[in-house]
Motif scaffolding. Structure first.
Motif, short mmCIF file in Angstrom:
data_model
loop_
_atom_site.label_atom_id
_atom_site.label_comp_id
_atom_site.label_asym_id
_atom_site.label_seq_id
_atom_site.Cartn_x
_atom_site.Cartn_y
_atom_site.Cartn_z
N MET A 191 13.47 -44.00 -28.39
CA MET A 191 12.19 -43.11 -28.84
C MET A 191 12.82 -41.98 -29.47
O MET A 191 14.27 -41.70 -29.40
CB MET A 191 11.67 -42.61 -27.40
CG MET A 191 10.99 -43.56 -26.67
SD MET A 191 10.03 -43.13 -25.23
CE MET A 191 11.52 -43.03 -24.00
N GLY A 192 12.15 -41.28 -30.26
CA GLY A 192 12.41 -40.05 -30.73
C GLY A 192 12.55 -38.98 -29.77
O GLY A 192 12.15 -39.09 -28.46
N ILE A 193 13.23 -37.65 -30.13
CA ILE A 193 13.84 -36.53 -29.16
C ILE A 193 12.20 -36.15 -28.73
O ILE A 193 12.14 -35.67 -27.71
CB ILE A 193 14.39 -35.48 -30.08
CG1 ILE A 193 15.04 -34.48 -29.01
CG2 ILE A 193 13.52 -34.86 -30.97
CD1 ILE A 193 16.12 -33.60 -29.66
N LYS B 187 24.02 -47.07 -38.01
CA LYS B 187 23.72 -46.26 -36.98
C LYS B 187 22.45 -46.84 -35.91
O LYS B 187 21.40 -47.13 -36.17
CB LYS B 187 23.45 -44.88 -37.08
CG LYS B 187 23.91 -44.17 -36.16
CD LYS B 187 23.83 -42.74 -36.83
CE LYS B 187 22.63 -41.72 -36.03
NZ LYS B 187 22.55 -40.44 -36.73
N ARG B 188 23.18 -46.83 -34.58
CA ARG B 188 22.24 -47.36 -33.76
C ARG B 188 20.96 -46.41 -33.59
O ARG B 188 21.21 -45.07 -33.24
CB ARG B 188 22.92 -47.47 -32.22
CG ARG B 188 22.15 -47.86 -31.18
CD ARG B 188 23.20 -48.20 -29.83
NE ARG B 188 24.02 -47.12 -29.57
CZ ARG B 188 23.34 -45.95 -28.73
NH1 ARG B 188 22.26 -46.07 -28.19
NH2 ARG B 188 24.16 -45.06 -28.70
N LYS B 189 19.69 -46.84 -33.65
CA LYS B 189 18.71 -45.85 -33.57
C LYS B 189 18.31 -45.78 -31.85
O LYS B 189 18.21 -46.90 -31.31
CB LYS B 189 17.52 -46.55 -34.05
CG LYS B 189 17.47 -45.82 -35.55
CD LYS B 189 16.62 -44.28 -35.42
CE LYS B 189 16.49 -43.77 -36.73
NZ LYS B 189 17.04 -42.27 -36.61
N LYS B 190 17.99 -44.60 -31.47
CA LYS B 190 17.37 -44.57 -30.15
C LYS B 190 15.96 -45.22 -30.03
O LYS B 190 15.19 -45.05 -31.12
CB LYS B 190 17.39 -43.25 -29.57
CG LYS B 190 18.86 -42.62 -29.22
CD LYS B 190 18.83 -41.29 -28.72
CE LYS B 190 20.37 -41.05 -28.40
NZ LYS B 190 20.67 -39.54 -28.44
N MET C 282 27.19 -44.48 -42.65
CA MET C 282 26.80 -44.71 -41.24
C MET C 282 25.39 -45.32 -40.94
O MET C 282 24.48 -45.01 -40.61
CB MET C 282 26.85 -43.48 -40.38
CG MET C 282 28.01 -43.29 -39.98
SD MET C 282 28.04 -41.85 -38.91
CE MET C 282 29.59 -40.86 -39.51
#
Lengths: 119, 90, 505
Positions: free
Chosen positions: C9-11, C4-7, C1
């Protein structure tokens, strides 16, 4: 210590003697007879004679227990509010030293409860 | 002195790949089965890795989906995008 | 994967955008006036930013996951009702545990919602404020889902019709009610220590985990599903409990003795309240998952052991009287069941003497104590019941001034003898059931002299009348149906009819 609070913190106790219509609360426990799960609480007139307390009150509370009729009251040991105590059957509860919320415990030597289990 | 961290998950279809992933990534973990749930204990530290769950699941998996299956935890929590970890500092 | 699309901003970033950006220092009014309650308890906070949120659930994620949980739960509740799930439980005696849950525990969820709504307003730090507000919503969800799940049983079984009314009036329900009243009338930090830490972190596992697993084992899919659905929020609440403790301890060392005292108090109050759960597990589940003793060993001795070892670095000791509570695990369920057996005529659920195989199970699980102290008594009660002389205690019990439980607990080193403690305050005596409860009274007597003790209230004439029947009417009991022995109850009759029909079919 006292309550940490945001202001003055003083309230009336809920169980003052004058709230019980002339009676005082009495706590009673027949030791090592735990068929009765806990000590009982009764409002009683302070002028009630101790003899009537034994004959009427205690028998009303505990006579369902098979040991009850075997009690030798002369051999019974008593404490009143934690101290050894010999009741005077002719005198009133108050004159025997019972106050509001006093705790009376009594032991009946030789009687070991249901199947010796102290119940 | 016990240093056991613990996670309890529902024993259902959503949780199964998570349980499998924990097995893979935490070889020392022990699994206690109870009706409807599984309590997983591990000495000191336990990790749930997003990557492992995604491999098993065959789709993207948000670590926070854990919230749907979790019943209880014991340990300090460290949650990141890629993992969820429990540990004690002893 | 790999693709995979990265968000964006991090959590951590997303969470900090949600929370920290929402706070500001007031200028029209001083902060101390806007947040008048968060420092009077003596807890010193230097830096509210020191608050860490282990679960970084943003609002959008919160709604998404909560709605998924609800969809799942209501699918199960619907299917349970459509398929007459009540017919699939192991035995109608089981429903009595549900009655106790609905009247004793579910109203606490509502109390928790009120408590967290209140403290969620009172902290000047945005981290704890957001966490408390989310928890308030969770708690409201819990009471709603519990009422919805258990309402199915109310169609068929007695004792489930007036939970909120009973919670405010009935003698044994004053135990959980007063627990929460005590917590909600404390300051916000003590409230979080009591509910989030002592109750949620240290003790709720004992309520929700093995008991709910037991519900599953007894065929009650509705209850296990709401239980686990609630518990999935609980994991978040537990981390809030641990976080608030660490936050207070890290902010200032003068906070340590205050926190320690709260832990001691609320651990003890919590174990007293869990007495109800102890007897639910050992006596009210027809099929048993684990004994109370075993649950205590797993969830307190082991899990609590690791927790308090972790907190030792701050100078925190395990709760005072934890050793006594551990000894009590041998006795608690038996003594509690006996209290309710004595007074079932005044309870909105039934009690009974366990069947022979159930007594054998208890003998096996409690080899050092059950045969010696409890089995002979239960066998005697069984004999009496069969002879038509079902034992009831006709005199109201003495209650502990703090936990409000009838004084049925013994000295744990001498299980033949009731444990008594007493304090004097302003010329009156106040009796408590244990050193734990006595310490709590002695530290804040002004608070506990106000206790609304059901037995004393009855004698003062504040509970509907002087006769026991008047009091039960005031409780809203259906006499002869909600109360009394299980054998011969309308619940049992109905259940036996269903079983007979099933055999015929």
């Amino acid at each position: 210590m006292s309550v940490t609070s945001i202001g003055k913190y003083e309230f009336e106790p809920l169980d003052k003697q004058e709230n019980f219509h002339g009676n005082q609360l009495t706590y009673i426990n027949w030791e090592q007879h735990l068929l009765f799960c806990a000590p009982v609480c009764l409002p009683l007139p302070p002028e009630m004679p101790f003899g009537a307390f034994v004959q009427e009150v205690l028998s009303g509370v505990y006579s369902k227990h098979p040991d009850f009729e075997k009690i030798d009251w002369d051999a019974a040991k008593w404490t009143l509010d934690g101290a050894d105590f010999t009741p005077d059957l002719g005198k009133s509860l108050a004159d025997n030293g019972l106050g509001h919320k006093s705790l009376i415990r009594f032991w009946t030597p030789g009687l070991k409860g249901i199947a010796g289990s102290h119940s | 002195m016990s240093r056991t961290v613990s996670i309890t998950l529902q024993n259902n279809d959503d949780a199964r790949p998570i349980i499998e992933a924990i097995k893979k990534d935490n070889p020392k973990a022990t699994f206690n089965l109870y009706p409807a749930m599984v309590k997983i204990d591990c000495d000191g530290r336990l990790i749930v890795k997003q990557e492992t769950v995604e491999e098993l699941l065959g789709r993207e998996w948000d670590v926070q989906e854990l919230h749907l299956s979790i019943i209880s935890i014991a340990g300090n929590v460290d949650e990141e995008d890629e993992y969820f970890e429990l540990s004690w500092n002893i | 994967m790999a693709e995979k699309r990265k968000k964006k901003m991090g959590i951590k970033q997303r969470y900090s955008m949600l929370t920290r950006g929402l706070g500001w220092d007031t200028t029209y009014q001083p902060m101390d006036k806007v947040f008048p309650y968060d420092n009077y308890e003596g807890i010193i906070i230097h830096d509210w930013e020191g608050w860490e949120d282990p679960f970084r659930l943003t609002m959008d994620a919160y709604w998404k996951f909560q709605s998924e949980k609800e969809k799942k739960l209501y699918a199960v509740i619907d299917s349970f009702a459509q398929n007459n799930g009540h017919l699939g439980i192991t035995d109608a005696r089981y429903v009595n545990a549900i009655k106790l849950f609905l009247t004793g525990v579910s109203p606490l969820e509502y109390q928790a919602a009120r408590g967290f709504t209140h403290v969620g307003r009172q902290f000047r730090g945005v981290g704890p404020r957001v966490a408390c507000q989310m928890q308030a919503i969770d708690e409201l969800r819990h009471v709603q889902t519990q009422v919805h799940s258990m309402s199915h049983y109310n169609k068929y079984f007695d004792g489930l019709h007036s939970a909120p009314h009973m919670h405010d009036r009935v003698w044994y329900l004053s135990v959980p009610k007063s627990f929460f009243d005590d917590a909600r009338t404390a300051g916000p930090f003590e409230f979080l220590t009591s509910i989030s830490f002592a109750f949620e972190y240290v003790l709720t596992n004992l309520l929700f985990v093995p008991f709910m697993s037991g519900a599953a084992f007894n065929g009650d899919m509705a209850t296990v599903t709401f239980g686990f659905s609630a518990q999935s929020d609980e994991a978040r609440h537990m981390t809030l409990g641990l976080e608030v403790i660490k936050f207070m301890l890290e902010q200032d060392e003068r906070n340590i003795p205050i926190v320690q005292r709260w832990m001691d108090k609320w651990f003890w109050r919590g174990t007293r309240m869990l007495t109800l759960v102890a007897m639910m597990m050992d006596y009210m589940l027809p099929k048993r998952v684990m004994s109370w003793r075993e649950a205590w060993d797993i969830y307190f001795t082991e899990a609590g052991g690791a927790l308090f070892a972790d907190l030792a670095r701050y100078g925190i000791k395990p709760p005072k009287y934890a050793d006594i509570a551990t000894k009590e695990a041998e006795h608690l369920s038996h003594q509690a069941w006996h209290i309710f057996y004595n007074y079932t005529h005044a309870a909105a659920f039934h009690t009974w003497v366990p069947e022979k195989e159930e007594l054998d199970w208890l003998s096996e699980k409690y080899p050092d104590t059950f045969d010696k102290y409890y089995r002979p008594r239960l066998e005697y009660l069984d004999k009496e019941e069969k002879a038509g002389r079902r034992f009831y205690n006709d005199t109201l019990p003495m209650l502990c001034q703090v936990c409000q439980i009838p004084m049925g607990f013994t000295d744990m080193d001498d299980p033949k003898t009731i444990s008594f403690e007493v304090s004097e305050y302003k010329d009156d005596k106040y009796h408590t059931c244990s050193l734990g409860c006595k310490d709590i009274f002695d530290y804040e007597p002004e608070k506990y002299v106000q206790a609304w003790l059901p037995v004393h209230q009855i004698y003062q004439g504040n509970c509907g009348g002087t006769e026991i029947e008047d009091v039960l009417k005031w409780y809203n009991f259906n006499m002869g149906a909600d109360n009394m022995e299980y054998k011969g109850s309308p619940d049992q009759k109905l259940w036996d009819e269903w079983q007979a029909h099933r055999k015929k079919a």
